[in-house]
Design a protein around this motif. Structure first.
Motif, PDB file in Angstrom:
ATOM      1  N   VAL A 192       0.904  -0.954   0.158  1.00  0.00           N
ATOM      2  CA  VAL A 192      -0.058  -0.182  -0.306  1.00  0.00           C
ATOM      3  C   VAL A 192       0.927   1.362  -0.216  1.00  0.00           C
ATOM      4  CG1 VAL A 192      -1.903   1.241   1.383  1.00  0.00           C
ATOM      5  CG2 VAL A 192      -1.790  -1.428   1.304  1.00  0.00           C
ATOM      6  N   LEU A 193       0.429   2.343  -0.686  1.00  0.00           N
ATOM      7  CA  LEU A 193       1.572   3.720  -1.142  1.00  0.00           C
ATOM      8  C   LEU A 193      -0.068   4.531  -0.804  1.00  0.00           C
ATOM      9  CD1 LEU A 193       3.839   5.527  -1.299  1.00  0.00           C
ATOM     10  CD2 LEU A 193       2.787   5.349  -3.810  1.00  0.00           C
ATOM     11  N   ILE A 194       0.500   5.131   0.156  1.00  0.00           N
ATOM     12  CA  ILE A 194      -0.600   6.611   0.735  1.00  0.00           C
ATOM     13  C   ILE A 194       0.397   7.543   0.133  1.00  0.00           C
ATOM     14  CG2 ILE A 194      -1.767   7.540   2.873  1.00  0.00           C
ATOM     15  CD1 ILE A 194      -1.708   4.488   3.974  1.00  0.00           C
ATOM     16  N   ILE A 195      -0.732   8.550  -0.362  1.00  0.00           N
ATOM     17  CA  ILE A 195      -0.033  10.196  -1.175  1.00  0.00           C
ATOM     18  C   ILE A 195      -0.438  10.931  -0.354  1.00  0.00           C
ATOM     19  CG2 ILE A 195       0.533  11.534  -2.663  1.00  0.00           C
ATOM     20  CD1 ILE A 195       2.736   9.125  -2.975  1.00  0.00           C
ATOM     21  N   ASP A 196      -0.145  11.505   0.491  1.00  0.00           N
ATOM     22  CA  ASP A 196      -0.889  12.789   1.408  1.00  0.00           C
ATOM     23  C   ASP A 196       0.155  14.103   1.271  1.00  0.00           C
ATOM     24  OD1 ASP A 196      -2.410  14.114   3.526  1.00  0.00           O
ATOM     25  OD2 ASP A 196      -1.565  12.905   4.606  1.00  0.00           O
ATOM     26  N   PRO A 197      -0.193  14.902   1.170  1.00  0.00           N
ATOM     27  CA  PRO A 197      -2.009  15.364  -0.470  1.00  0.00           C
ATOM     28  C   PRO A 197      -1.561  14.859  -1.384  1.00  0.00           C
ATOM     29  CG  PRO A 197      -0.974  17.582   0.890  1.00  0.00           C
ATOM     30  CD  PRO A 197      -0.030  15.782   1.348  1.00  0.00           C
ATOM     31  N   PHE A 198      -2.307  14.753  -2.086  1.00  0.00           N
ATOM     32  CA  PHE A 198      -2.188  14.687  -3.845  1.00  0.00           C
ATOM     33  C   PHE A 198      -1.463  15.377  -4.661  1.00  0.00           C
ATOM     34  CE2 PHE A 198      -4.433  14.281  -7.694  1.00  0.00           C
ATOM     35  CZ  PHE A 198      -3.246  13.624  -8.704  1.00  0.00           C
ATOM     36  N   VAL A 199      -1.503  16.774  -3.818  1.00  0.00           N
ATOM     37  CA  VAL A 199      -1.772  17.733  -4.842  1.00  0.00           C
ATOM     38  C   VAL A 199      -0.392  18.440  -4.388  1.00  0.00           C
ATOM     39  CG1 VAL A 199      -1.968  19.612  -3.021  1.00  0.00           C
ATOM     40  CG2 VAL A 199      -2.446  20.718  -4.489  1.00  0.00           C
ATOM     41  N   SER A 200       0.969  17.319  -3.393  1.00  0.00           N
ATOM     42  CA  SER A 200       2.102  18.041  -3.364  1.00  0.00           C
ATOM     43  C   SER A 200       2.508  16.548  -3.996  1.00  0.00           C
ATOM     44  CB  SER A 200       2.379  17.369  -1.965  1.00  0.00           C
ATOM     45  OG  SER A 200       1.815  18.215  -0.632  1.00  0.00           O
ATOM     46  N   VAL A 201       2.445  16.319  -4.997  1.00  0.00           N
ATOM     47  CA  VAL A 201       3.256  15.367  -5.679  1.00  0.00           C
ATOM     48  C   VAL A 201       2.907  15.901  -7.531  1.00  0.00           C
ATOM     49  CG1 VAL A 201       2.749  13.424  -4.456  1.00  0.00           C
ATOM     50  CG2 VAL A 201       1.352  13.157  -6.263  1.00  0.00           C
ATOM     51  N   HIS A 202       2.337  16.829  -7.507  1.00  0.00           N
ATOM     52  CA  HIS A 202       2.495  17.627  -8.981  1.00  0.00           C
ATOM     53  C   HIS A 202       2.612  19.216  -9.200  1.00  0.00           C
ATOM     54  CE1 HIS A 202      -1.646  18.683  -8.916  1.00  0.00           C
ATOM     55  NE2 HIS A 202      -2.348  17.607  -8.330  1.00  0.00           N
ATOM     56  N   SER A 203       2.470  19.631 -10.253  1.00  0.00           N
ATOM     57  CA  SER A 203       2.145  21.000 -10.120  1.00  0.00           C
ATOM     58  C   SER A 203       0.955  21.491 -11.379  1.00  0.00           C
ATOM     59  CB  SER A 203       3.645  21.817 -10.548  1.00  0.00           C
ATOM     60  OG  SER A 203       4.413  21.231 -11.402  1.00  0.00           O
ATOM     61  N   MET A 204       0.159  20.456 -11.854  1.00  0.00           N
ATOM     62  CA  MET A 204      -0.826  20.830 -12.850  1.00  0.00           C
ATOM     63  C   MET A 204      -1.819  21.422 -12.232  1.00  0.00           C
ATOM     64  SD  MET A 204      -0.208  16.657 -14.824  1.00  0.00           S
ATOM     65  CE  MET A 204       0.502  15.960 -14.896  1.00  0.00           C
ATOM     66  N   PRO A 205      -1.860  22.249 -13.216  1.00  0.00           N
ATOM     67  CA  PRO A 205      -4.008  22.274 -12.953  1.00  0.00           C
ATOM     68  C   PRO A 205      -4.640  21.632 -12.786  1.00  0.00           C
ATOM     69  CG  PRO A 205      -3.000  23.280 -15.266  1.00  0.00           C
ATOM     70  CD  PRO A 205      -2.338  22.366 -15.208  1.00  0.00           C
ATOM     71  N   GLU A 206      -5.077  22.532 -10.580  1.00  0.00           N
ATOM     72  CA  GLU A 206      -5.924  21.248 -10.713  1.00  0.00           C
ATOM     73  C   GLU A 206      -7.762  20.935 -11.554  1.00  0.00           C
ATOM     74  OE1 GLU A 206      -5.584  19.925  -6.265  1.00  0.00           O
ATOM     75  OE2 GLU A 206      -6.577  21.879  -6.425  1.00  0.00           O
ATOM     76  N   ASN A 207      -8.095  22.610 -12.316  1.00  0.00           N
ATOM     77  CA  ASN A 207      -8.947  22.733 -12.672  1.00  0.00           C
ATOM     78  C   ASN A 207      -9.505  21.790 -14.131  1.00  0.00           C
ATOM     79  OD1 ASN A 207     -10.466  23.290 -11.114  1.00  0.00           O
ATOM     80  ND2 ASN A 207      -9.943  25.729 -11.090  1.00  0.00           N
ATOM     81  N   ASP A 208      -7.432  21.743 -14.516  1.00  0.00           N
ATOM     82  CA  ASP A 208      -7.165  20.479 -16.133  1.00  0.00           C
ATOM     83  C   ASP A 208      -7.917  19.170 -16.034  1.00  0.00           C
ATOM     84  OD1 ASP A 208      -6.180  19.479 -18.213  1.00  0.00           O
ATOM     85  OD2 ASP A 208      -4.947  21.699 -18.388  1.00  0.00           O
ATOM     86  N   ASN A 209      -8.804  18.273 -16.395  1.00  0.00           N
ATOM     87  CA  ASN A 209      -9.357  17.531 -16.320  1.00  0.00           C
ATOM     88  C   ASN A 209      -8.203  16.687 -16.725  1.00  0.00           C
ATOM     89  OD1 ASN A 209     -12.041  17.150 -14.793  1.00  0.00           O
ATOM     90  ND2 ASN A 209     -12.777  18.326 -16.299  1.00  0.00           N
ATOM     91  N   GLY A 210      -8.050  17.434 -17.893  1.00  0.00           N
ATOM     92  CA  GLY A 210      -6.763  16.284 -18.747  1.00  0.00           C
ATOM     93  C   GLY A 210      -5.853  15.745 -17.905  1.00  0.00           C
TER      94      GLY A 210
END
Length: 425
Positions: A192-210
């Motif tokens: 099991v891998l727990i990523i807390d929080p998800f926002v910390s592992v990327h710098s992509m725009p959250e409102n971009d569905n793609g």
């Protein structure tokens, strides 16, 4: 024998003359050129995609779904834990990690045996993560030997993980990082891998569905290639008093669509606290866990946990000891908690042939007689609600019954009478 010949009607279909005939927007350009693709040498390779024929299998030979932590985490899939800030997401997932590493159902979900768990926290220093894990172990009486070699902790301050970013040409996934994650999980045999929080592992725009679809599916690739389960801890948007659910996940709807299991956390409402007779000052310590999405399992009834405080006993001459939040399993009290056959018999004797009314608004409501013998305040909101639930349960079980009895004006009034007498102990 499979019929692989094309149907006759296919010959009558003319190829469309424009992109709109495909149902595609005009800015989508299909690659149909016979010229070599840019950056490639030689001839353009032919497409070798072929549909795979379905071959019947005996159902008994199909491997069961590999659930490893209740119906929240399953091997080869990505799950999400969604909640507003300050509700207790990190506290819950630390409790989950200790439960899975020890193999014990500390918070109501049963792990599939002791598991190897990697908890990555992108916000706190490692020392704080250790402090919270130790507090969880103390609270649940977990010995160090019960999780030794199976729990792995890392802080994003020491071990940064960045699986995606936005470049000049838009969002892109860092495949070297994905490959490194796959190698690390295989090396440590992580379940099991727990990523807390998800926002910390990327710098992509959250409102971009793609972008969000690509980010979640990057973790799905990690899960698939390693056989582990992944839990992405994700913030909800500002809710303005509305409960969090799968649609409340911050950012694009692709996050909700790409995960295969999700749970939402919400603090106890004022109404629920009133019903359960929990003081307002303590209400936010009780958190409800809802199945926000259950693609692979039927939705389960809501579960709860309580935020408790555990002392570490690490005080020094100039500093007080630390008190650390921990998640503890909690179940709302049942209306009949503590009720015995003797107490039910006392209630029945108090109601027998007294013509107490079923209507809770009546002066001679049966609940007032019940409250008197059970020492429950039948006039307060919490006590009244509890007694009404008790009466409903007893009517359903047959211990009480509703009978029409004429009043002094010879009008029938629903009253509570004894049904099947309780056997004294």
């Amino acid at each position: 024998m499979l019929d692989l010949d094309p149907p006759a009607w296919l010959d009558d279909i003319e190829p469309p003359g424009s992109l709109s005939d495909y149902g595609l927007p005009d800015n989508v350009v299909p690659f149909r050129s016979d010229e070599p693709a840019e950056g490639m040498s030689g001839e353009r390779p032919e497409c070798t995609i072929r549909p795979s024929a379905f071959v019947w299998r005996d159902p008994a030979t199909i491997t069961p779904r590999q659930w490893i932590y209740g119906h929240h985490l399953i091997r080869k899939y990505v799950a999400a834990t969604i909640a507003p800030g300050g509700v207790g997401k990190s506290t819950l997932t630390i409790g989950d990690a200790v439960a899975m590493a020890s193999g014990k159902p500390l918070l109501g979900l049963k792990p599939h045996g002791p598991l190897r768990v990697w908890l990555w926290n992108g916000e706190d220093p490692r020392e704080e993560i250790e402090r919270r894990v130790v507090a969880a172990c103390l609270h649940h009486d977990i010995e160090p030997s019960e999780i030794a070699g199976r729990l792995f902790l890392d802080s994003g301050r020491d071990v940064p993980i960045r699986i995606g970013e936005t470049g000049a040409n838009g969002p892109k996934v860092a495949m070297p990082v994905i490959d490194a994650l796959i190698a690390a999980i295989r090396d440590r045999r992580i379940d099991v891998l727990i990523i807390d929080p998800f926002v910390s592992v990327h710098s992509m725009p959250e409102n971009d569905n793609g972008a969000m679809d690509a980010a979640v599916k990057a973790f799905a690739l990690v899960a698939d290639r390693t056989g582990c389960a992944i839990d992405l801890v994700h913030h909800s948007r500002k809710l303005n008093g509305v409960d969090a659910d799968i649609d409340a996940a911050r950012g694009g709807s692709a996050i909700a669509g790409a995960v295969r299991s999700a749970r939402a956390l919400n603090v106890m409402s004022a109404e629920a606290a009133n019903t359960l007779d929990i003081p307002e000052s303590e209400r936010r310590s009780f958190v409800r866990i809802d199945d926000a999405k259950a693609n692979l399992a039927p939705p389960s009834a809501a579960k709860w946990f309580k935020l408790a405080s555990e002392a570490l006993g690490n005080g020094t001459a100039d500093r007080p000891e630390d008190f650390v939040a921990v998640a503890a399993a909690w179940k709302p009290p049942d209306a009949l908690d503590g009720m015995t056959a003797d107490k039910l018999l006392t209630v029945q004797r108090a109601l027998h042939e007294q013509c107490f009314r079923e209507n809770a608004q009546a002066i001679d409501w049966a609940g007032h007689a019940i409250g008197k013998v059970l020492a429950i305040d039948s006039y307060g909101d919490a006590g009244k609600k509890r007694i009404k639930k008790m009466i409903a349960v007893w009517i359903k079980s047959g211990a009480l019954k509703v009978v029409p009895i004429e009043d002094i004006q010879r009008r029938p009034r629903p009253c509570i009478e004894v049904g099947e007498w309780a056997a004294p102990v």
